[in-house]
Design a protein around this motif. Sequence first.
Motif, PDB file in Angstrom:
ATOM      1  N   GLU A  39       0.885  -1.555  -0.365  1.00  0.00           N
ATOM      2  CA  GLU A  39       0.145   0.012   0.039  1.00  0.00           C
ATOM      3  C   GLU A  39       1.144   1.211  -0.008  1.00  0.00           C
ATOM      4  N   THR A  40       0.257   2.142  -0.185  1.00  0.00           N
ATOM      5  CA  THR A  40       0.399   4.104  -0.149  1.00  0.00           C
ATOM      6  C   THR A  40       0.293   4.803   0.090  1.00  0.00           C
ATOM      7  N   PHE A  41       0.664   5.545   0.748  1.00  0.00           N
ATOM      8  CA  PHE A  41       0.401   7.070   1.451  1.00  0.00           C
ATOM      9  C   PHE A  41       0.626   8.620   1.455  1.00  0.00           C
TER      10      PHE A  41
ATOM     11  N   TRP B  46       4.994  13.912   1.149  1.00  0.00           N
ATOM     12  CA  TRP B  46       5.459  12.047   1.118  1.00  0.00           C
ATOM     13  C   TRP B  46       4.516  11.601   1.468  1.00  0.00           C
ATOM     14  N   VAL B  47       5.824  10.248   0.372  1.00  0.00           N
ATOM     15  CA  VAL B  47       4.903   9.509  -0.137  1.00  0.00           C
ATOM     16  C   VAL B  47       5.699   8.477   0.808  1.00  0.00           C
TER      17      VAL B  47
ATOM     18  N   ALA C 108      10.133   3.778  -7.370  1.00  0.00           N
ATOM     19  CA  ALA C 108       8.934   3.077  -7.149  1.00  0.00           C
ATOM     20  C   ALA C 108       9.627   2.298  -6.455  1.00  0.00           C
ATOM     21  N   ILE C 109      10.292   1.953  -6.666  1.00  0.00           N
ATOM     22  CA  ILE C 109      10.825   0.231  -6.630  1.00  0.00           C
ATOM     23  C   ILE C 109      11.901   0.098  -5.260  1.00  0.00           C
ATOM     24  N   ALA C 110      12.560   1.948  -5.286  1.00  0.00           N
ATOM     25  CA  ALA C 110      12.484   1.766  -3.753  1.00  0.00           C
ATOM     26  C   ALA C 110      12.066   1.761  -3.112  1.00  0.00           C
ATOM     27  N   GLY C 111      11.240   2.065  -2.714  1.00  0.00           N
ATOM     28  CA  GLY C 111       9.810   2.457  -2.029  1.00  0.00           C
ATOM     29  C   GLY C 111       9.342   0.960  -1.509  1.00  0.00           C
TER      30      GLY C 111
ATOM     31  N   MET D 228       4.499   7.907  -8.538  1.00  0.00           N
ATOM     32  CA  MET D 228       4.688   7.085  -8.118  1.00  0.00           C
ATOM     33  C   MET D 228       3.484   6.520  -7.154  1.00  0.00           C
ATOM     34  N   CYS D 229       2.742   6.855  -7.089  1.00  0.00           N
ATOM     35  CA  CYS D 229       1.465   5.294  -6.378  1.00  0.00           C
ATOM     36  C   CYS D 229       1.232   4.254  -7.509  1.00  0.00           C
ATOM     37  N   GLY D 230       0.696   5.369  -8.055  1.00  0.00           N
ATOM     38  CA  GLY D 230       0.662   3.931  -9.377  1.00  0.00           C
ATOM     39  C   GLY D 230       1.770   3.325  -9.696  1.00  0.00           C
ATOM     40  N   LEU D 231       2.768   3.575  -9.824  1.00  0.00           N
ATOM     41  CA  LEU D 231       4.263   2.894 -10.130  1.00  0.00           C
ATOM     42  C   LEU D 231       4.115   1.854  -9.258  1.00  0.00           C
TER      43      LEU D 231
END
Length: 387
Positions: free
Chosen positions: A7-9, A18-19, A85-88, A44-47
């Motif tokens: 999930e993302t916020f 901030w993501v 996004a991979i980093a997240g 970012m969230c979509g990726l």
Amino acid sequence: MKITAVETFVVKGNFAPWVFCAVRTDEGLTGYAEFGEGRVWRGMCGLVEDIAPLVIGQDPRAVEAHYIHMVRSTRMVYGGATWQAIAGIELALWDLKAKALGVPVYELVGGPTRTHQKVYWSHLLSYQTNYHEQLGCEPVRSYDDIRALVRAAMDAGYDTFKTNILLPGEPFRGLGQGRSGPHDQTLTREILNVAIKQIEVMREEAGPEAQICLDVNENFKVDGQIRLAQALEPYELMWLEMDNLDAESCRMLKDSTRTPICTGEQRLGPINYADLLSSRAMDACKLDLQWQGFIPARRVANMAELYDINIAPHNFNSHLSTFQTMHLCASVTNIKISESDPTAVPWRDEVVTAVPVVEQGMIEIPTGPGWGAELDEKAVKKYAYEG
């Protein structure tokens, strides 16, 4: 242990949201991360949503394998926002693995190399100028206000700080704020004089022992960077920082001045630092852990060590970003200094379960499991950014 969801916020931040990323498991353990560039938060969230199926259903603890699989599986959209996004996901996996073992992340890679990390006060004057309403502080209206802010930073225990160029007015403003900026990346005589005056005032107030950094971002071509660096030599900056993707231009700048040069934050992954490092085009190597992940950031740091260059981590987001960055610092042995933003939106302390311990410009390396702080999901939803 299997990954069940990613999930993302998105949370209201300073000048950009901030993501955050959460990786959940069937054993009830969740790993958290802060990642990416908030100004493109939808992307970012979509990726992350697109990439998450590569890890869902897998054991989260094979972090290196997951990272390589994500990179290779997205080769058609190589680098850039994809890597952020991979980093997240990768950063959240490190948090998961370390918490499952009950140790800090740096213990997984041979750390710690230190108990404290020296940091500088970043965006001094800049945030108070451009975002004073959001921060609930007075704007900068005079050079006396600049002196007062420098003094306040030093009274708080910082002897090193970084700023951007401010244009005088009622109130002062940053380049491009409320006025046509240098869109052709041209250093005008007016801007040069303003920069000299600002650094002169800061040096007078801070004294000769303090360290001052000036960040000009992408505002000038290399000819302007050279003129500015040479003009500021009498004030003995710790560095002039800029964004320039051309390694030869960076080397031209470095060769032209006694002012030390710091660059590199906009590059992602070791391969994209190779030309800067091999040509020794900088005195300090800037890199952002949140933008590229723990594995590539450590590889860049180790590459820099081969070329006798220290890194200066880029870190301007929430406290979770700071905790993550401190684990990078604790896992390598070539840190010049790390970035820190003491001034931020009032709710920054609420969105995490722990805040960094800072004394006399030194941050204590966290010792708790994972990153050493959890995301408070209730607070994250309370301060959600909706555009």
